[in-house]
Design an enzyme around this catalytic site. Structure first.
Site, PDB file in Angstrom:
ATOM      1  N   THR A  44      19.218  -9.224   8.902  1.00  0.00           N
ATOM      2  CA  THR A  44      18.472  -8.756   7.732  1.00  0.00           C
ATOM      3  C   THR A  44      17.314  -7.866   8.139  1.00  0.00           C
ATOM      4  O   THR A  44      17.085  -6.795   7.573  1.00  0.00           O
ATOM      5  CB  THR A  44      17.950  -9.961   6.926  1.00  0.00           C
ATOM      6  OG1 THR A  44      19.059 -10.671   6.369  1.00  0.00           O
ATOM      7  CG2 THR A  44      17.044  -9.511   5.793  1.00  0.00           C
ATOM      8  N   GLY A 187       5.704 -11.757  -5.212  1.00  0.00           N
ATOM      9  CA  GLY A 187       5.437 -12.053  -3.812  1.00  0.00           C
ATOM     10  C   GLY A 187       5.466 -10.778  -2.993  1.00  0.00           C
ATOM     11  O   GLY A 187       5.496  -9.660  -3.528  1.00  0.00           O
ATOM     12  N   TYR A 188       5.518 -10.937  -1.661  1.00  0.00           N
ATOM     13  CA  TYR A 188       5.383  -9.748  -0.822  1.00  0.00           C
ATOM     14  C   TYR A 188       6.569  -8.800  -0.954  1.00  0.00           C
ATOM     15  O   TYR A 188       6.400  -7.568  -0.935  1.00  0.00           O
ATOM     16  CB  TYR A 188       5.146 -10.153   0.635  1.00  0.00           C
ATOM     17  CG  TYR A 188       6.353 -10.649   1.381  1.00  0.00           C
ATOM     18  CD1 TYR A 188       7.117  -9.791   2.157  1.00  0.00           C
ATOM     19  CD2 TYR A 188       6.729 -11.991   1.330  1.00  0.00           C
ATOM     20  CE1 TYR A 188       8.227 -10.240   2.853  1.00  0.00           C
ATOM     21  CE2 TYR A 188       7.829 -12.451   2.024  1.00  0.00           C
ATOM     22  CZ  TYR A 188       8.575 -11.580   2.777  1.00  0.00           C
ATOM     23  OH  TYR A 188       9.690 -12.028   3.465  1.00  0.00           O
ATOM     24  N   HIS A 446     -15.234   2.213  19.339  1.00  0.00           N
ATOM     25  CA  HIS A 446     -15.794   2.844  18.138  1.00  0.00           C
ATOM     26  C   HIS A 446     -15.320   4.292  18.072  1.00  0.00           C
ATOM     27  O   HIS A 446     -15.277   4.969  19.087  1.00  0.00           O
ATOM     28  CB  HIS A 446     -17.326   2.808  18.197  1.00  0.00           C
ATOM     29  CG  HIS A 446     -17.990   3.595  17.106  1.00  0.00           C
ATOM     30  ND1 HIS A 446     -18.138   3.096  15.822  1.00  0.00           N
ATOM     31  CD2 HIS A 446     -18.538   4.837  17.096  1.00  0.00           C
ATOM     32  CE1 HIS A 446     -18.756   3.992  15.082  1.00  0.00           C
ATOM     33  NE2 HIS A 446     -19.014   5.060  15.822  1.00  0.00           N
TER      34      HIS A 446
END
Length: 467
Positions: A44, A187-188, A446
């Site tokens: 899947t 849902g997701y 950074h």
């Protein structure tokens, strides 16, 4: 039909992430291994799940960005009205899938794994029959049987698949973009694909039985997602029950808590109410293995209730995550080879690829409280992060949860654009037993989104530098 017999030490049923990783690792360790797969290698995840969905999410995001630049952009970019050829998009997605699944096949071959293409039928814990297109019926006898059959979309009896009603499988290979899409399930899976279709131009309505989207996630994490959906124009129908299609078959009938019924017009309906372990139709009942709900019950070595029969991934229940299955598969291969292992991860990160993304690892504040832990939690907003500003994405935050007594970190959560990439740092800090001081004292590059991780730890210690 002719029949041949094969014997092996390890027999793996299912060529998804768990099964193929188990087979590859077993091959590396010199364990004679056969893998049976009825469809395409990769399961899947590679074929109709993780990989194709992320490809479409990217394509939809780029198209939406182009449409944004066709209007007013603070960046000073302007373009003419964009268009999308969904056929070419799907072909591009399929190309990625093909490369990855082809790579899996090459790795299996490289490590000496025999692949039998066909649908397995279990006769007992040592014997499987497979009907193949090229070898006829093959009977395989093994010393160790590894079940990695995965999961399948959960159907909704009131709205059966067929016609305009599709699962995520069909939604990932659309021939066209519907004018009106109704997504059943907040849902997701439903929100990821609903967002894709909305960015590609469809009118999207999401129906969810619970009173908020992403009900398995922390409510604070879902607020920026709900705000982004509203800004996109996605309709949310929460606390609603789906009754079925109307008589004409062009609208979804929904009912609220008071019993009032409304209809949502639909050219296509996506059922995304979850997935269930694939336990039917291949003789699993012959083994009479102990169950945990619909899933197979396993111990911390992925052993089932039958000696030398193992189960990994979705068939063993939640969390249904490819990376969990991979880790389990690697472990089982090593156990079969004679090594000593246990599956005891400190945390398994989970990511929701909505816009913005959501990532969780370990315990939330509510989880920690329920576990009886005295914890402190601190959040750092992306609104105060320079890199987020340059990406035009300042919604969201990073949150850390740590024990109050010794500052051991027990959980991380984040919501924001690109936060899926923070999951590695979250998982590593939990697995390595990091404290707030460890993360706060680590120099973070950074400008990056990762600075918010350090700042959250600093804030928990009482001295955040940029808020």
């Amino acid at each position: 039909m002719s029949q041949t017999t094969k014997t092996t030490t390890l027999l793996v049923i299912g060529g998804g992430p768990g099964g193929y990783v188990a087979a590859i690792r077993a091959g590396q360790l010199g364990v004679p291994t056969i893998l049976v797969e009825g469809d395409r290698l990769g399961g899947t995840c590679l074929n109709i799940g993780c990989i194709p969905s992320k490809a479409l999410i990217h394509a939809a995001e780029e198209f939406d960005k182009a449409r944004h630049y066709a209007g007013q952009s603070a960046l000073g970019i302007s373009v003419s009205a964009p268009a999308i050829d969904i056929g070419r998009t799907v072909a591009w997605k399929d190309g990625i899938v093909g490369k990855l699944t082809g790579g899996v096949g090459a790795l299996l071959k490289k490590n000496g794994v025999q692949v039998v293409h066909g649908w397995a039928s279990l006769l007992d814990g040592k014997t499987v029959e497979v009907d193949t297109a090229d070898q006829g019926r093959v009977r395989i006898q093994c010393e160790h049987l590894l079940l990695a059959a995965g999961s399948e979309p959960t159907p909704l009896p009131s709205v059966p698949f067929g016609g305009i009603v599709v699962s995520s499988t069909e939604a990932l290979s659309p021939a066209d973009i519907p004018k009106k899409l109704v997504v059943v399930g907040g849902g997701y899976i439903g929100l990821e694909l609903g967002t894709v279709y909305r960015k590609l131009g469809a009118e999207v309505a999401v129906v969810e039985a619970q009173d908020r989207i992403l009900p398995t996630y922390d409510a604070e994490l879902t607020k920026p997602v709900a705000a982004a959906l509203a800004k996109l124009g996605v309709e949310l129908h929460l606390g609603r029950k789906v009754l079925g299609l109307n008589g004409a078959g062009n609208a979804v009938r929904v009912q609220d808590a008071s019993g009032a019924e409304t209809q949502l017009p639909a050219d296509r309906v996506l059922i995304a109410v979850g997935r269930r372990p694939r336990t039917q139709g291949w003789g699993l009942e012959n083994l009479q293995l102990d169950r945990k709900g619909n899933a197979l019950r396993i111990d911390d070595q992925c052993r089932t209730s039958m000696r030398d029969v193992w189960a990994i991934g979705d068939i063993a229940g939640e969390p249904m995550l490819a990376h969990r299955a991979m880790a389990q598969g690697e472990m089982v291969a090593e156990l079969v080879s004679g090594k000593r292992r246990h599956f005891q991860p400190a945390a398994i990160p989970a990511v929701c690829f909505t816009d913005p993304e959501v990532v969780v690892a370990g315990l939330s504040p509510a989880d920690a409280e329920a576990a009886g832990l005295d914890c402190l939690a601190a959040s750092f907003p992306f609104a105060a992060n320079g890199r987020a500003m340059t990406l035009e994405s300042t919604d969201g935050f990073v949150r850390v949860v740590a024990r109050r007594d010794n500052h051991l970190i027990v959980g991380w959560q984040a919501v924001g654009r690109g936060v899926s990439e923070l999951s590695t740092a979250f998982g590593q800090s939990l697995e390595m037993g990091a404290t707030l001081e460890d993360v706060a004292g680590t120099i973070h590059a950074h400008p990056t989104l990762g600075e918010a991780v350090q700042e959250a730890a600093l804030k928990a210690l009482g001295h955040a530098l940029h808020t």
